[in-house]
Design an enzyme around this catalytic site. Structure first.
Site, PDB file in Angstrom:
ATOM      1  N   CYS A  90      10.925   0.826   2.400  1.00  0.00           N
ATOM      2  CA  CYS A  90      10.337   2.174   2.414  1.00  0.00           C
ATOM      3  C   CYS A  90       9.428   2.435   3.606  1.00  0.00           C
ATOM      4  CB  CYS A  90       9.555   2.417   1.124  1.00  0.00           C
ATOM      5  SG  CYS A  90      10.509   2.081  -0.365  1.00  0.00           S
ATOM      6  N   HIS A 351      12.174  10.923  -1.821  1.00  0.00           N
ATOM      7  CA  HIS A 351      11.848   9.682  -1.109  1.00  0.00           C
ATOM      8  C   HIS A 351      13.119   9.053  -0.538  1.00  0.00           C
ATOM      9  CE1 HIS A 351      10.364   5.846  -0.025  1.00  0.00           C
ATOM     10  NE2 HIS A 351      10.278   5.278  -1.217  1.00  0.00           N
ATOM     11  N   CYS A 381       3.953   1.834   0.982  1.00  0.00           N
ATOM     12  CA  CYS A 381       4.258   0.492   0.504  1.00  0.00           C
ATOM     13  C   CYS A 381       5.738   0.214   0.722  1.00  0.00           C
ATOM     14  CB  CYS A 381       3.894   0.338  -0.968  1.00  0.00           C
ATOM     15  SG  CYS A 381       4.727   1.505  -2.083  1.00  0.00           S
TER      16      CYS A 381
END
Length: 395
Positions: A90, A351, A381
């Protein structure tokens, strides 16, 4: 060693498409090309002027070799362009940006495009036993998105199990997570209504086929889907009597983002007005199952690197992989929730894994301008236990 200042002179993102939504027919490389082209056009920079490209991408299976280079060539950059695909899960888009800044600071480039792209809708299924033939029994398909994007590589558990651990260790109940998710949706809806995203979004034309005109997508698809009653009643996904649900977690999405980074000398030469200056970054890691709180370790490192006190920061963007991630890191660092993710985040907007790290930098740069603010911090994160953070200053 050269140690030049690095500026963000352009920052754009595509709208974020829902899983199987408007962008389902577009591969990540196409979305990345659209973002890069849009970023360069904003400041009228010729593709041939770019020295290097770094693009984050997580689930690269079936995209072909070096997706970053495909993005660059698809945006019209010359075949001589040097391109690197970055996979830090990510945090890929943010790591790409950090690498771009470091490349300029060391004197190896003057103009770098950095960003990320992901089409979660197009992540393939794998048939790992078929290479040499299954000898006996059933043949399973492995979900590439789950395997390479959304599961812990060490224990095989979904990322949501780590979110449940975070909620338990930091005493964050279901109601708090649901309330945060609702707030994220409402903030994103308000940002859309007030056109706060208008500057950062580059529209995407999607072929419809059968002689019909292309569909022009200009805004994120997810924010309109809020149903408060359903959000509060949906069952936990990862644990019996758990607190993390599909509704208070980020959604699966498609999208891309791109930043144009430039040395101070080149900014002066071209007479450009930058959006922001990159003044520091920091990264951290801990136990893989505790990746959710790694931003609370990376942010202080980034602030120290930038020579900035926490009290000087005007706004934060902390990627909402899950509501509990933003809630926990805000709690640990003692941040003002009214200064964190003020236009919503991954829960409401989406996302797309490889893009989110650079997307939040893009959003943050425009927030600083819109709010007449000075210092912003972005953090994300990443699976495996890590996090990246970056500090920018409006100029």
């Amino acid at each position: 060693m050269v140690n030049t200042e690095v500026y963000i002179v352009s920052a754009v993102r595509t709208p974020m498409g829902s899983f199987g939504g408007s962008f389902a027919s577009l591969p990540a490389t196409k979305l990345g090309s659209i973002a890069i082209k849009g970023a360069l056009e904003r400041v009228n920079i010729k593709p041939s002027d770019v020295d290097e490209v770094f693009m984050g991408n997580v689930v690269s299976a079936n995209l072909g070799q070096n997706p970053a280079r495909q993005c660059a060539l698809g945006a019209g950059l010359p075949r001589s362009i040097v391109c690197t695909t970055v996979n830090k899960v990510c945090a890929s888009g943010m790591k790409a940006t950090i690498l771009g800044a470091q490349t300029i600071m060391t004197g190896n480039a003057e103009i770098v495009v950095a960003g990320g792209t992901e089409s979660m809708s197009n992540a393939p299924y794998y048939a790992p036993k078929n290479r040499f033939g299954a000898k006996y029994g059933n043949v399973e398909l492995v979900d590439g998105l789950l395997r390479d994007g959304l599961s812990d590589a060490y224990d095989g558990l979904p990322m949501g199990n780590a979110a449940e651990l975070c909620a338990e260790e930091h005493s964050i109940d279901r109601a708090s997570q649901d309330a945060f998710a609702i707030s994220s949706y409402k903030r994103a809806q308000n940002a859309q209504a007030t056109k706060a995203f208008e500057q950062e979004i580059v529209p995407v034309e999607v072929p419809v086929g059968r002689g019909k005109p292309n569909k022009l997508v200009t805004e994120d698809e997810e924010p309109k889907n809020l149903n408060e009653d359903k959000l509060k009643s949906v069952r936990a996904v990862f644990k019996s009597n758990g607190t993390v649900t599909a509704a208070n977690a980020s959604t699966l999405n498609d999208g891309a983002s791109a930043l144009v980074l430039m040395s101070a000398a080149k900014v002066k030469e071209l007479g450009l007005k930058p959006l922001a200056k990159i003044i520091g970054w920091g990264e951290a890691a801990q136990d893989p199952e505790r990746f959710t709180t790694s931003p609370s370790l990376a942010i202080p490192k980034a602030l120290k690197h930038a020579g900035i006190e926490a009290s000087q920061v005007d706004y934060y963007e902390i990627n909402e992989a899950f509501s509990v991630v933003a809630v926990a890191n805000t709690k640990i660092l003692g941040l003002d929730p009214e200064r964190v993710n003020i236009n919503g985040g991954g829960v409401a907007m989406g996302h797309p894994l490889g893009s989110s790290g650079s997307r939040i930098i893009c959003t943050l740069a425009y927030i600083l301008a819109q709010k007449d603010a000075k210092i912003g911090v972005a953090a994300v994160c990443n699976g495996g236990g890590g996090a990246s953070s970056i500090v920018i200053e409006r100029v």
